[in-house]
Design a protein around this motif. Structure first.
Motif, short mmCIF file in Angstrom:
data_model
loop_
_atom_site.label_atom_id
_atom_site.label_comp_id
_atom_site.label_asym_id
_atom_site.label_seq_id
_atom_site.Cartn_x
_atom_site.Cartn_y
_atom_site.Cartn_z
N ALA A 117 5.60 8.17 0.74
CA ALA A 117 6.46 7.35 0.58
C ALA A 117 7.76 7.98 1.06
CB ALA A 117 6.72 6.65 -0.61
N SER A 118 8.14 9.23 0.69
CA SER A 118 9.38 9.80 0.88
C SER A 118 9.67 10.19 2.73
CB SER A 118 9.53 11.19 0.17
OG SER A 118 8.66 12.22 0.60
N THR A 119 8.46 10.37 3.21
CA THR A 119 8.47 10.86 4.61
C THR A 119 8.17 9.57 5.65
OG1 THR A 119 6.27 11.55 4.53
CG2 THR A 119 8.31 13.09 3.96
N TYR A 151 -5.76 7.69 7.08
CA TYR A 151 -4.99 6.81 7.96
C TYR A 151 -3.62 6.60 7.25
CZ TYR A 151 -4.23 2.15 10.58
OH TYR A 151 -3.90 1.43 11.63
N VAL A 152 -3.45 6.39 5.85
CA VAL A 152 -2.17 6.14 5.37
C VAL A 152 -1.02 7.45 5.65
CG1 VAL A 152 -0.90 6.04 3.22
CG2 VAL A 152 -2.93 4.69 3.60
N MET A 153 -1.59 8.63 5.67
CA MET A 153 -0.92 9.70 5.69
C MET A 153 -0.40 9.84 7.37
SD MET A 153 -2.63 13.00 4.00
CE MET A 153 -4.38 13.22 4.63
N LEU A 154 -1.12 9.19 8.33
CA LEU A 154 -0.90 9.27 9.62
C LEU A 154 0.02 7.92 9.93
CD1 LEU A 154 -4.38 10.31 11.36
CD2 LEU A 154 -2.30 11.80 10.86
N ALA A 155 -0.11 7.11 9.30
CA ALA A 155 0.36 5.84 9.77
C ALA A 155 1.78 5.22 9.01
CB ALA A 155 -0.39 4.53 9.98
N GLY A 156 1.40 5.69 7.48
CA GLY A 156 2.43 5.12 6.64
C GLY A 156 2.08 4.00 5.78
N PHE A 157 0.89 3.41 6.26
CA PHE A 157 0.48 2.08 5.79
C PHE A 157 -0.89 2.19 5.98
CE2 PHE A 157 1.69 1.27 10.17
CZ PHE A 157 0.76 0.83 10.77
N PRO A 158 -1.64 1.27 4.92
CA PRO A 158 -3.11 1.18 5.00
C PRO A 158 -3.55 0.53 6.15
CG PRO A 158 -2.28 -0.23 3.55
CD PRO A 158 -1.22 0.47 3.83
N PRO A 206 -7.78 -1.84 -4.27
CA PRO A 206 -8.28 -2.73 -3.33
C PRO A 206 -8.09 -2.10 -1.93
CG PRO A 206 -7.09 -4.18 -5.12
CD PRO A 206 -7.12 -2.62 -5.76
N TYR A 207 -7.10 -1.54 -1.55
CA TYR A 207 -6.78 -0.93 -0.08
C TYR A 207 -7.75 0.20 0.04
CZ TYR A 207 -2.17 -3.28 -0.04
OH TYR A 207 -0.93 -4.13 -0.24
N ARG A 263 2.70 1.59 18.39
CA ARG A 263 3.83 1.91 18.31
C ARG A 263 3.87 3.19 17.16
NH1 ARG A 263 5.16 -0.17 13.48
NH2 ARG A 263 4.12 -1.47 12.46
N VAL A 264 2.56 3.32 16.35
CA VAL A 264 2.20 4.29 15.39
C VAL A 264 1.47 5.52 15.87
CG1 VAL A 264 1.63 4.51 13.21
CG2 VAL A 264 2.79 2.62 13.60
#
Length: 293
Positions: free
Chosen positions: A104-106, A206-213, A179-180, A237-238
């Motif tokens: 979340a910080s990055t 995936y979350v680490m590389l994209a920032g979202f699930p 859930p996610y 874009r990601v």
């Protein structure tokens, strides 16, 4: 606090709070004890309802932690104390932000950091599976870092012990997890085995590389529907700077067919992990200092 607990440890400041209780820093009163700082997780029995799942969580965590210790990437269990109102678990201290807060910080992580985190996470998961333990709630909130930046997998309240080397062949039922991060076979109400942890770890990657699930929705029902469809996408874009090897691993971890999904050991042998994340399990996992954010 139990008399036995306060006889052995000095109870210090609160460092976390959850659904069933509070976590405090504690110090052994024996001056020769090491490490000098630990954490005590105090579970309020009155907050645990009478349903089977909550009672299972209360009883399972100390049993599983005791079975699995030691491993450099698991939160180590030291001792347990019980009184009429609480169960107190003395654990390793991890007072750096968890992976959820770090991401979340990055926004997202460089591939090198993501691979090193995944390598140590999957080392812990493979160790669990070899001992017949399925974690069932792998998510960034349960991925902690110690003072050296070394990964520690935590929170075994939803874990299931299914026995020895037959873990992959054994099967469970029941909707357990977040859930996610929950695997499609769990959502579908099918029997499932230890590869649900590989799916969850794939979502973490995936979350680490994209920032979202990868599978989202406005409600738990919508998220579960997206998980069942398992339509894995890599938005340009990601993911335009993400390597083909990382995408290949994601496809093999987030495979809807559990029989074709990689095992934890197979993830550790994937070229992306061996080339990017080939750190010793005792090494720090991060190239930047965001674990201290």
């Amino acid at each position: 606090m139990t008399e036995a607990l306060t006889r052995d440890y000095r109870i210090c400041e609160e460092i976390g709070r959850g659904r069933f209780g509070v976590v405090r820093r504690c110090e052994p009163l024996d001056p020769s004890a090491a490490p000098s700082s630990l954490a005590v997780k105090s579970i309020d029995k009155s907050a645990v309802s009478g349903d089977d799942l909550d009672s299972h969580c209360l009883l399972t965590e100390p049993k599983v932690l005791s079975l699995l210790s030691p491993h450099p990437n698991l939160l180590r269990f030291h001792s347990a104390y019980e009184d009429s109102s609480h169960l107190h678990l003395v654990l390793d201290l991890c007072d750096s932000p968890d992976l959820h807060r770090a991401v979340a910080s990055t926004g997202s992580l460089p591939e090198l950091d993501a691979a090193r985190i995944l390598a140590q996470l999957m080392s812990a998961v493979a160790h669990c599976h070899r001992h017949g333990v399925i974690h069932r709630d792998i998510k960034p909130d349960n991925i902690l870092f110690d003072s050296r930046g070394r990964l520690r997998l935590a929170d075994f309240g939803s874990a299931e012990v299914i026995g020895g080397d037959q873990a992959a062949a054994a099967a469970l039922r029941g909707l357990v997890g977040t859930p996610y991060y929950v695997a499609p076979e769990v959502v579908a109400g099918k029997e499932y085995g230890d590869k649900v942890d590989v799916w969850s770890a794939g979502v973490v990657l995936y979350v680490m590389l994209a920032g979202f699930p990868p599978f989202t929705g406005e409600s738990a029902a919508e998220i579960f529907g997206a998980v069942l469809r398992a339509n894995l996408r890599f938005p340009p874009r990601v993911f335009r700077t993400v390597s083909p090897a990382a995408k290949d691993l994601l496809k093999k971890m987030l495979c809807r067919d559990a029989s074709r999904r990689l095992s934890a050991d197979q993830v550790l042998s994937h070229p992306w992990v061996t080339s990017y994340g080939g750190a010793e399990a005792t090494d720090p996992v991060l190239t930047q200092d965001f674990h201290r954010v």
